[in-house]
Scaffold this active site. Sequence first.
Site, PDB file in Angstrom:
ATOM      1  N   HIS A  54       0.878  -1.177   0.221  1.00  0.00           N
ATOM      2  CA  HIS A  54      -0.013  -0.038  -0.210  1.00  0.00           C
ATOM      3  C   HIS A  54       0.822   1.309  -0.029  1.00  0.00           C
ATOM      4  CE1 HIS A  54      -3.852  -1.916   1.839  1.00  0.00           C
ATOM      5  NE2 HIS A  54      -3.351  -2.607   0.761  1.00  0.00           N
ATOM      6  N   CYS A 112      -2.058  -0.787   7.536  1.00  0.00           N
ATOM      7  CA  CYS A 112      -1.285   0.639   7.462  1.00  0.00           C
ATOM      8  C   CYS A 112      -1.057   1.057   8.842  1.00  0.00           C
ATOM      9  CB  CYS A 112      -1.487   1.513   6.213  1.00  0.00           C
ATOM     10  SG  CYS A 112      -1.293   0.501   4.751  1.00  0.00           S
ATOM     11  N   GLU A 127       1.237   3.794   1.781  1.00  0.00           N
ATOM     12  CA  GLU A 127       1.683   4.156   3.225  1.00  0.00           C
ATOM     13  C   GLU A 127       2.820   3.209   3.465  1.00  0.00           C
ATOM     14  OE1 GLU A 127      -2.762   4.069   4.097  1.00  0.00           O
ATOM     15  OE2 GLU A 127      -1.505   3.231   2.685  1.00  0.00           O
ATOM     16  N   CYS A 166      -5.702   1.951   6.135  1.00  0.00           N
ATOM     17  CA  CYS A 166      -6.421   0.495   6.511  1.00  0.00           C
ATOM     18  C   CYS A 166      -5.945   0.359   7.716  1.00  0.00           C
ATOM     19  CB  CYS A 166      -6.433  -0.317   5.612  1.00  0.00           C
ATOM     20  SG  CYS A 166      -4.707  -1.062   5.241  1.00  0.00           S
TER      21      CYS A 166
END
Length: 156
Positions: A52, A85, A54, A82
Site C-alpha cells: 500500500h 497500514c 503508506e 487501513c
Amino acid sequence: MNDEFYMREALVLAQQAWRAGEVPVGAVVVHDGDIVGRGFNAPISRHDPSAHAEMMALRDAAQTLQNYRLPGVTLYVTLEPCSMCAGAILHARVARVVYGAADAKTGAAGSVLNLFDEARLNHHTELSGGVLAEECGALLSAFFAERRQLIKQGRA
C-alpha cells in the site's frame, strides 16, 4: 509548507499509481519539512498485498533515515489508512498522520474503526483527516468509474 502542499505531493504519487494500473493512492513522509519517503499503491504489480502507499512511503523513509522507528515524522496519504497500514504507522512511531478522503469500507482512522484512538496501545499518533478530501476522493471515483467502463466494454 502546510498540509495541503504535502497532500498535493501525495496526489502526484496517486496519479502515478493510476498510470501503473493500481488504485490511485499516494503517500509522502515528511521530517523537518523535507520529504524523506514517497510511495504509491503497488500490490498488483509487486504481487504483494502489503504494498500500500503508506507502507511503501514508510519503507522509503526508514531507508532514508536509516531507522525502522520514525519519530517526529508526518505521513500524508490521499486515502484513510487501513488497519494494516495503521498498525505499521503505530509500530514505526509516526508522530502524525494526515489523510485526504475517508474510506467507508476499510478505514482504520475513524470510518470503520479507529486504531489511532486505542488507549491500550503504547504509542499514539496524532490524526488529521479531510485535507483535500474532495480532490483525493474525486481521483479515486474517476479511477473506479474508468474501471467499470472498461469492464463493461470487456477491456479489463
